[in-house]
Write a protein that holds these residues in place. Structure first.
Motif, short mmCIF file in Angstrom:
data_model
loop_
_atom_site.label_atom_id
_atom_site.label_comp_id
_atom_site.label_asym_id
_atom_site.label_seq_id
_atom_site.Cartn_x
_atom_site.Cartn_y
_atom_site.Cartn_z
N THR A 140 42.81 36.15 26.61
CA THR A 140 43.77 35.69 27.61
C THR A 140 43.05 35.39 28.93
O THR A 140 41.85 35.62 29.07
N ALA A 141 43.83 34.88 29.88
CA ALA A 141 43.35 34.68 31.26
C ALA A 141 44.30 35.40 32.19
O ALA A 141 45.48 35.61 31.87
N ALA A 142 43.80 35.79 33.34
CA ALA A 142 44.63 36.44 34.36
C ALA A 142 44.42 35.70 35.69
O ALA A 142 43.28 35.47 36.10
N ARG A 143 45.54 35.30 36.31
CA ARG A 143 45.41 34.63 37.60
C ARG A 143 44.98 35.64 38.67
O ARG A 143 45.55 36.73 38.76
N VAL A 144 43.99 35.23 39.49
CA VAL A 144 43.41 36.15 40.47
C VAL A 144 43.07 35.37 41.74
O VAL A 144 42.65 34.21 41.67
N ALA A 145 43.31 35.98 42.87
CA ALA A 145 42.97 35.37 44.15
C ALA A 145 41.62 35.89 44.63
O ALA A 145 41.17 36.98 44.23
N SER A 146 40.99 35.14 45.50
CA SER A 146 39.70 35.54 46.07
C SER A 146 39.81 36.93 46.70
O SER A 146 40.73 37.22 47.45
N GLY A 147 38.85 37.80 46.36
CA GLY A 147 38.81 39.14 46.92
C GLY A 147 39.55 40.18 46.11
O GLY A 147 39.43 41.37 46.40
N MET A 148 40.32 39.76 45.11
CA MET A 148 41.05 40.73 44.29
C MET A 148 40.14 41.31 43.21
O MET A 148 39.19 40.66 42.76
N PRO A 149 40.43 42.57 42.77
CA PRO A 149 39.61 43.17 41.72
C PRO A 149 39.69 42.37 40.42
O PRO A 149 40.77 41.91 40.02
N VAL A 150 38.55 42.21 39.77
CA VAL A 150 38.50 41.53 38.48
C VAL A 150 38.90 42.54 37.40
O VAL A 150 38.36 43.66 37.36
N PRO A 151 39.85 42.20 36.51
CA PRO A 151 40.26 43.15 35.47
C PRO A 151 39.08 43.63 34.65
O PRO A 151 38.16 42.86 34.35
N THR A 152 39.07 44.91 34.30
CA THR A 152 38.00 45.50 33.50
C THR A 152 37.96 44.82 32.13
O THR A 152 38.97 44.76 31.42
N GLY A 153 36.80 44.30 31.78
CA GLY A 153 36.65 43.58 30.51
C GLY A 153 36.46 42.10 30.73
O GLY A 153 35.85 41.43 29.89
N ALA A 154 36.98 41.55 31.84
CA ALA A 154 36.71 40.16 32.18
C ALA A 154 35.31 40.08 32.80
O ALA A 154 34.88 41.00 33.51
N ASP A 155 34.60 38.99 32.51
CA ASP A 155 33.24 38.87 33.04
C ASP A 155 33.00 37.59 33.81
O ASP A 155 31.86 37.28 34.16
N ALA A 156 34.05 36.83 34.11
CA ALA A 156 33.90 35.60 34.89
C ALA A 156 35.23 35.25 35.53
O ALA A 156 36.30 35.68 35.08
N VAL A 157 35.15 34.47 36.60
CA VAL A 157 36.35 33.91 37.23
C VAL A 157 36.14 32.40 37.32
O VAL A 157 35.19 31.93 37.97
#
Length: 402
Positions: free
Chosen positions: A88-105
């Motif tokens: 899956t993908a998770a929408r994220v804004a600059s400066g927010m924590p990257v979900p554990t297990g994701a390795d790129a934005v």
């Protein structure tokens, strides 16, 4: 009148200008003050891997030809990184924590900006778009040393580490009072000598780290000068008086200072400008204000400030580094130097083809002009034991860096 070497007078002034006691203040009120204790990162900064830009957090290996479902939006309300759902993908804004297990934005511009599903325009490599935990500072790292003057960068670090307050030495308030009945403010329309020394010393004090306030010009009249000095004692941590020190009967600075406190009237072994004074003004047992009297000639006052006032003032501010950077300069010509006198000579600095620092006097030594100060890169110091300076001699030179 006391006779002192430059070293003796510098020590007396430095010992009297004690650092201002520390205060704990809000971060926003600490600008310009000096830090009392080093600022150390108690935890990594940032504390978690964070997104470097607005986009979608993914596992790089999941990005291919097919769109990915958007599992959720990352929120600053989350106490820490959420667990990433593979595929899956998770929408994220600059400066927010990257979900554990994701390795790129993946940045928004590299996607179709989908809401339920998102397609990607190109493959992505692991680590892209992620600022790792501790990138700004690892846990335990000293990010600001004690004695550092706090500017915007230092305060931003303190705020990022979660410090609402800092313990600092407040910025000293230096009042520069120019005296002389012949002096007038430039542009006043009155006949007289335009007052320049007070402007010069106020800026020098400000560059040294203090808050500086210029007052004057004040006439040599004894009651008027005394009133002017008394008016400034309430706000000054250090008072600097320029002028009024010649041997003429109308120069009254030393006498007025004696009326107000304890005074050392000093014949200083320094060229140019040998007459100086240092006083502690105020009643014994009450708040006393250190007061330095400098020659009225701008060049003499500037060189005296560099010789002994600036290092003492830097210590008063709480700095650990109180001496300007210096070099050893090889002179391109010589001159006679008065015996028993430390001589301050403005010099132009350069490099010869071999890389040796060269020093060339900007004026005739012993006849320093204000224009020569403007032409110079620093000051060469001739020791009191030297009576003849020769071409090719190497002297210690202070480098102006402001």
């Amino acid at each position: 009148m006391l006779s002192r070497t430059l070293e003796e007078h510098r020590a007396a002034v430095t010992n009297a200008l004690a650092p201002i006691p520390p205060l704990t203040v809000l971060v926003g009120d600490a600008a310009g003050a000096t830090l009392v204790e080093p600022l150390v990162a108690a935890a990594p900064l940032p504390a978690h891997d964070v997104a470097a830009w607005d986009g979608y957090a993914v596992r790089a290996g999941d990005v291919g030809a097919d769109a990915l479902p958007v599992a959720h939006d990352v929120s600053f309300a989350d106490r820490g990184p959420r667990t990433h759902l593979p595929g899956t993908a998770a929408r994220v804004a600059s400066g927010m924590p990257v979900p554990t297990g994701a390795d790129a934005v993946v940045p928004l511009v590299a996607t179709d900006r989908g809401v339920a599903r998102v397609a990607f325009h190109a493959p992505v490599r692991a680590g892209a778009g992620v600022r790792r935990a501790g990138t700004d500072a690892a846990a335990g790292r000293m990010v600001v040393p004690a004695g550092r003057r706090l500017g915007g960068r230092e305060l931003a670090l303190a705020a990022s580490l979660g410090h609402p307050r800092l313990t600092v030495r407040p910025v000293p308030r230096v009042v520069v009072l120019a005296t002389g009945s012949e002096l007038v403010d430039p542009g006043s329309g009155r006949a007289g000598v335009p007052e320049a020394t007070g402007h010069l010393i106020a800026v020098a004090a400000r560059n040294a780290g203090a808050h500086a306030y210029r007052v004057g010009p004040v006439p040599d009249d004894r009651p008027t000068l005394r009133t002017a000095i008394e008016d400034q004692l309430v706000r000054a941590d250090l008072l600097i008086v320029t002028g009024g020190l010649s041997d003429g009967g109308q120069d009254t600075v030393a006498q007025v200072l004696q009326d107000l406190g304890d005074v050392d009237d000093v014949r200083l072994a320094l060229e140019p400008g040998p007459h100086h004074a240092f006083a502690m003004l105020g009643e014994e047992g009450a708040r006393r204000v250190p007061t330095i009297a400098l020659p009225g000639a701008p060049a003499a006052a500037a060189l005296a400030f560099e010789a002994y006032v600036r290092p003492a003032l830097r210590r008063m501010c709480g700095f650990t580094e109180v001496v300007r950077p210096g070099v050893r300069g090889r002179l391109d010509r010589g001159w006679p130097s008065p015996p028993g006198i430390t001589q301050a000579v403005p010099v132009r600095l350069g490099l010869d083809p071999s890389g040796t620092v060269t020093a060339s006097p900007a004026c005739e030594p012993g006849d320093v002009t204000l224009a020569a100060l403007g032409d110079a890169d620093g000051i060469a110091w001739v020791d009191a034991a030297t009576t003849e300076v020769r071409a090719g001699d190497v002297l210690r030179c202070t480098v102006w860096d402001d």
